[in-house]
Design a protein around this motif. Structure first.
Motif, short mmCIF file in Angstrom:
data_model
loop_
_atom_site.label_atom_id
_atom_site.label_comp_id
_atom_site.label_asym_id
_atom_site.label_seq_id
_atom_site.Cartn_x
_atom_site.Cartn_y
_atom_site.Cartn_z
N LYS A 125 2.79 -45.67 -9.81
CA LYS A 125 2.03 -45.54 -11.05
C LYS A 125 2.82 -46.13 -12.24
N VAL A 126 4.08 -45.77 -12.33
CA VAL A 126 4.93 -46.27 -13.43
C VAL A 126 5.13 -47.78 -13.31
N SER A 127 5.50 -48.25 -12.13
CA SER A 127 5.77 -49.68 -11.94
C SER A 127 4.52 -50.52 -12.14
N HIS A 128 3.38 -50.01 -11.71
CA HIS A 128 2.12 -50.73 -11.91
C HIS A 128 1.82 -50.87 -13.40
N GLY A 129 2.05 -49.81 -14.16
CA GLY A 129 1.86 -49.87 -15.61
C GLY A 129 2.80 -50.89 -16.25
N GLN A 130 4.06 -50.91 -15.82
CA GLN A 130 5.03 -51.87 -16.35
C GLN A 130 4.65 -53.30 -15.98
N PHE A 131 4.13 -53.49 -14.77
CA PHE A 131 3.66 -54.81 -14.34
C PHE A 131 2.59 -55.32 -15.30
N HIS A 132 1.62 -54.49 -15.62
CA HIS A 132 0.54 -54.92 -16.52
C HIS A 132 1.02 -55.15 -17.94
N LEU A 133 1.96 -54.35 -18.41
CA LEU A 133 2.53 -54.58 -19.75
C LEU A 133 3.25 -55.93 -19.79
N ALA A 134 4.01 -56.24 -18.74
CA ALA A 134 4.74 -57.51 -18.68
C ALA A 134 3.77 -58.69 -18.60
N ALA A 135 2.72 -58.57 -17.78
CA ALA A 135 1.73 -59.66 -17.68
C ALA A 135 1.01 -59.86 -19.01
N GLY A 136 0.66 -58.77 -19.66
CA GLY A 136 0.02 -58.86 -20.97
C GLY A 136 0.92 -59.51 -22.01
N ARG A 137 2.21 -59.19 -21.97
CA ARG A 137 3.18 -59.77 -22.91
C ARG A 137 3.29 -61.28 -22.71
N ILE A 138 3.24 -61.73 -21.46
CA ILE A 138 3.31 -63.17 -21.17
C ILE A 138 2.12 -63.88 -21.81
N VAL A 139 0.93 -63.33 -21.65
CA VAL A 139 -0.27 -63.93 -22.24
C VAL A 139 -0.18 -63.89 -23.77
N GLN A 140 0.27 -62.77 -24.31
CA GLN A 140 0.40 -62.65 -25.76
C GLN A 140 1.36 -63.70 -26.32
N LEU A 141 2.49 -63.91 -25.66
CA LEU A 141 3.45 -64.92 -26.12
C LEU A 141 2.84 -66.32 -26.08
N HIS A 142 2.16 -66.65 -24.99
CA HIS A 142 1.54 -67.97 -24.88
C HIS A 142 0.48 -68.16 -25.96
N ASP A 143 -0.34 -67.13 -26.18
CA ASP A 143 -1.37 -67.23 -27.21
C ASP A 143 -0.76 -67.39 -28.59
N GLY A 144 0.46 -66.88 -28.76
CA GLY A 144 1.18 -67.02 -30.04
C GLY A 144 2.05 -68.27 -30.08
N LYS A 145 1.79 -69.22 -29.20
CA LYS A 145 2.49 -70.50 -29.15
C LYS A 145 3.97 -70.35 -28.81
N GLN A 146 4.32 -69.33 -28.04
CA GLN A 146 5.70 -69.12 -27.58
C GLN A 146 5.73 -69.27 -26.06
N THR A 147 5.24 -70.41 -25.59
CA THR A 147 5.06 -70.64 -24.16
C THR A 147 6.38 -70.69 -23.41
N ASP A 148 7.44 -71.25 -24.01
CA ASP A 148 8.73 -71.30 -23.32
C ASP A 148 9.25 -69.89 -23.02
#
Length: 192
Positions: A132-155
């Motif tokens: 349960k904890v690791s699955h939540g962290q997985f989704h937070l990390a995936a969401g952060r990747i998308v957020q960074l890309h959307d904010g033009k921080q693709t690298d």
């Protein structure tokens, strides 16, 4: 021998299982991260095979279904996120990913199961809380990747995808799903 059979075999010394139950599993789907440590006879299923591509209905019955969840499909669905994110970061995807949805761990089939029937029926099992904890962290990390890309921080997003929390939790979720599958099937009554 499938990953779930191998996991059961590792526990066979401490938990007796019937040979009938062990022969039930035929689908061989494992995460690439496990490829270096596969036991003899365990093979990877290419993503183009029917077992690897039948993701949307991860609650369907298969040889790795137990407790209302198709564990193999749940592993594959989370494994596929890396490709989805890679394509999104390289602007090769037509998907409109929303980090506010992705960061929620109760939107995917596995998350709904974890927060519903899984918690009700199997919340007491050792791997469940960690999943349960690791699955939540997985989704937070995936969401952060998308957020960074959307904010033009693709690298930075690429770095997180390859070497950050995303990879760590992705591997952990897949391993915990395998462990939980063994615990769930061991906790269910066996047919005579």
């Amino acid at each position: 021998m499938g990953l779930f059979d191998w996991m059961k075999g590792k526990r066979a010394a401490s938990v007796p299982t019937s040979s009938h139950a062990q022969s039930q599993s035929t689908t061989k789907v494992v995460a690439p991260a496990f490829a270096d440590t596969l036991p003899p006879g365990l093979t990877l299923v290419p993503p183009s095979t029917p077992a690897a591509t039948s993701l949307p209905g991860a609650v369907q019955e298969s040889d790795q279904s137990a407790g209302g969840l198709d564990f193999a499909s749940a592993i594959q669905a989370h494994r596929n996120w890396k490709n989805r994110l890679s394509q999104y970061l390289s602007d090769e995807s037509n998907e409109q990913l929303n980090y506010r949805v992705i960061c929620r761990d109760d939107q995917c089939v596995l998350g709904k199961w974890i927060n519903g029937r899984g918690a009700d029926d199997f919340g007491h099992l050792p791997s469940f809380g960690e999943l349960k904890v690791s699955h939540g962290q997985f989704h937070l990390a995936a969401g952060r990747i998308v957020q960074l890309h959307d904010g033009k921080q693709t690298d930075e997003a690429q770095q997180l995808l390859r070497h950050g929390d995303y990879s760590r939790y992705s591997i952990k979720v897949m391993g915990l799903l395998s462990s939980l599958y063994v615990e769930v099937t061991d906790s269910q009554p066996r047919a005579a």
